[in-house]
Write a protein that holds these residues in place. Structure first.
Motif, mmCIF file in Angstrom:
data_model
loop_
_atom_site.group_PDB
_atom_site.id
_atom_site.type_symbol
_atom_site.label_atom_id
_atom_site.label_comp_id
_atom_site.label_asym_id
_atom_site.label_seq_id
_atom_site.Cartn_x
_atom_site.Cartn_y
_atom_site.Cartn_z
ATOM 1 N N ARG A 242 -1.962 23.753 28.205
ATOM 2 C CA ARG A 242 -3.324 23.201 28.224
ATOM 3 C C ARG A 242 -4.341 24.284 28.587
ATOM 4 O O ARG A 242 -4.081 25.138 29.435
ATOM 5 N N SER B 80 1.437 10.998 22.841
ATOM 6 C CA SER B 80 0.055 11.128 23.316
ATOM 7 C C SER B 80 -0.743 9.884 22.943
ATOM 8 O O SER B 80 -0.587 9.354 21.837
ATOM 9 N N ARG C 89 -0.503 9.797 28.168
ATOM 10 C CA ARG C 89 0.814 9.978 27.527
ATOM 11 C C ARG C 89 1.749 8.910 28.040
ATOM 12 O O ARG C 89 1.565 8.368 29.137
ATOM 13 N N LEU D 202 4.042 21.384 27.020
ATOM 14 C CA LEU D 202 2.729 21.553 26.376
ATOM 15 C C LEU D 202 2.005 22.675 27.116
ATOM 16 O O LEU D 202 2.333 22.953 28.275
ATOM 17 N N HIS E 23 -7.273 8.813 30.584
ATOM 18 C CA HIS E 23 -8.141 9.447 31.597
ATOM 19 C C HIS E 23 -8.899 10.620 30.984
ATOM 20 O O HIS E 23 -8.551 11.104 29.902
ATOM 21 N N ASP F 246 -9.992 14.641 32.187
ATOM 22 C CA ASP F 246 -9.439 15.614 33.143
ATOM 23 C C ASP F 246 -10.487 16.062 34.151
ATOM 24 O O ASP F 246 -11.690 16.059 33.860
ATOM 25 N N HIS G 68 -7.586 10.677 27.146
ATOM 26 C CA HIS G 68 -6.228 10.948 26.690
ATOM 27 C C HIS G 68 -5.225 10.468 27.735
ATOM 28 O O HIS G 68 -5.579 10.273 28.895
ATOM 29 N N SER H 200 1.156 13.387 36.687
ATOM 30 C CA SER H 200 0.712 14.772 36.826
ATOM 31 C C SER H 200 1.230 15.618 35.674
ATOM 32 O O SER H 200 2.166 15.223 34.966
ATOM 33 N N PHE H 201 0.644 16.820 35.526
ATOM 34 C CA PHE H 201 1.147 17.770 34.527
ATOM 35 C C PHE H 201 2.522 18.296 34.932
ATOM 36 O O PHE H 201 3.201 18.935 34.146
ATOM 37 N N PHE I 147 1.133 8.445 32.055
ATOM 38 C CA PHE I 147 -0.205 8.897 32.501
ATOM 39 C C PHE I 147 -1.206 8.085 31.680
ATOM 40 O O PHE I 147 -1.355 8.309 30.479
ATOM 41 N N ARG J 263 10.385 18.868 27.230
ATOM 42 C CA ARG J 263 8.990 18.763 26.764
ATOM 43 C C ARG J 263 8.137 19.836 27.442
ATOM 44 O O ARG J 263 8.215 20.034 28.649
ATOM 45 N N ILE K 238 2.208 22.293 30.893
ATOM 46 C CA ILE K 238 2.431 20.889 31.239
ATOM 47 C C ILE K 238 3.914 20.653 31.029
ATOM 48 O O ILE K 238 4.382 20.542 29.888
ATOM 49 N N MET L 123 -4.653 21.088 23.905
ATOM 50 C CA MET L 123 -3.237 20.913 24.270
ATOM 51 C C MET L 123 -2.368 21.380 23.107
ATOM 52 O O MET L 123 -2.496 20.891 21.986
HETATM 53 O O1 LIG Z 1 1.558 15.309 29.336
HETATM 54 C C1 LIG Z 1 0.598 15.099 28.611
HETATM 55 O O2 LIG Z 1 0.708 14.833 27.415
HETATM 56 C C2 LIG Z 1 -0.798 15.139 29.148
HETATM 57 C C3 LIG Z 1 -0.885 15.485 30.603
HETATM 58 C C4 LIG Z 1 -2.276 15.299 31.119
HETATM 59 O O3 LIG Z 1 -3.069 14.618 30.535
HETATM 60 C C5 LIG Z 1 -2.695 15.963 32.344
HETATM 61 O O4 LIG Z 1 -1.882 16.641 32.988
HETATM 62 O O5 LIG Z 1 -3.877 15.833 32.702
#
Ligand SMILES: O=C(O)CCC(=O)C(=O)O
Ligand SMILES: [Fe+2]
Length: 302
Positions: free
Chosen positions: A297, A174, A280, A295, A146, A148, A278, A136-137, A143, A293, A124, A161
């Motif tokens: 997943r 988050s 962000r 992450l 939601h 996933d 979740h 989007s990631f 965001f 940044r 991400i 994550m």
């Molecule tokens: O960037 C994030 O912390 C989460 C991203 C996310 O929820 C997603 O890509 O579905």
């Protein structure tokens, strides 16, 4: 909105937050975890995820006997008795992040991937080539809360994550919501609308399955009597006006029941994608940062 420190205090005291769990690895456990991970890295190619995942299954017994406390907390997530839906795991060893998250994931279940969504481990992080206009990631947009894979027939049960780089001070916090707590704020008419098969979920362009699917937002499992959520506000349409009004009420309830975590590097969040939402906050573009940044997943089923 509550922040993590208040959640930490409330975890024990307040039922609303009892479905969150937090564990900070002790220095001795961190060392044990690192030693086991390192043995895997020297065994193979870190980027060959299929190979990596098969070798992880061989060290799971070693993890179980050496790190029983960690294993117990991860397994709370798959135990209906505990009702835990979110685990924050802090103080993991630095580096080799592409191995720590798959090990933790393998304690919980098996790793899954979806056509067009990428490999078992999905980075991400902002991608300047992405033309996605929705959150989007691959971009730095806000965001909102939601679950996933709302557009997939069977969304994954759990999400992991791993916070590899958090661009401290540049946003990207988050946000989480325990859906069961939010449902307490809704009346029975709204609950009944959300359970109707009248909501259209639109897939992003990269997804290889159907571009629009119809599902209820809420489902109650008759056997276990437990709720399951499928929700993402952007790209969502209701076939009826009353359905759309119920979504507006639901959005207010989830926002009232959300809390924020300012993520620390080398920590992992595991969450139940059917009982927790979740999101962000927006974050600073990578062009402005030395360490953008990032992450990782993973999706898990059990
Ligand atoms: O960037 C994030 O912390 C989460 C991203 C996310 O929820 C997603 O890509 O579905
Ligand atoms: Fe997500």
């Amino acid at each position: 909105m509550k922040t993590l420190s208040t959640v930490e205090q409330l975890t024990v005291k307040d039922n609303k937050f009892s479905r969150c769990d937090i564990i900070t690895l002790k220095t001795s456990d961190k060392k044990k975890f690192d030693d086991i991970s390192q043995s895997l890295i020297s065994n193979g190619d870190e980027q060959n995820y299929q190979h990596l995942i098969s070798s992880i299954s061989q060290v799971i017994p070693e993890i179980k006997s050496n790190l029983p406390e960690l294993v117990q907390h991860v397994q709370y997530l798959s135990s209906p008795a505990t009702m835990v839906g979110l685990l924050l795991l802090k103080n993991l060893p630095e580096g080799s992040s592409s191995i720590h998250a798959p090990i933790i994931s393998s304690i919980l279940g098996f790793l899954v991937k979806y056509e067009g969504e990428g490999d078992f481990i999905i980075p991400i992080k902002e991608n300047s080539n992405s033309r996605e206009t929705r959150p989007s990631f691959q971009n730095n947009k806000e965001f909102s809360l939601h679950s996933d894979l709302t557009y997939a027939p069977e969304p994954p049960k759990h999400i992991v994550m791993h916070y590899q780089a958090t661009n401290h001070g540049g946003g990207g916090h988050s946000i989480f919501c325990d859906v069961l707590a939010a449902l307490d704020d809704l009346n029975s008419d709204v609950l009944s609308e959300l359970q109707k098969n009248q909501f259209l979920f639109t897939a992003p362009s990269h997804y290889k399955g159907n571009s629009v699917v119809k599902f209820p937002i809420l489902t109650k499992d008759v056997m276990s009597n437990s709720w399951s959520i499928r929700f993402r506000k952007d790209g969502l349409k209701s076939e009826t006006a009353i359905g759309a009004e119920s979504v507006a009420e639901f959005v207010n309830a989830i926002n009232r029941n959300s809390f924020e975590i300012i993520p620390e590097e080398n920590s992992i969040v595991l969450l139940n994608n059917r009982t927790f939402l979740h999101g962000r906050t927006a974050y600073l573009s990578m062009s402005k940062l030395a360490k953008p940044r990032h992450l990782n997943r993973i999706y898990i089923n059990s």
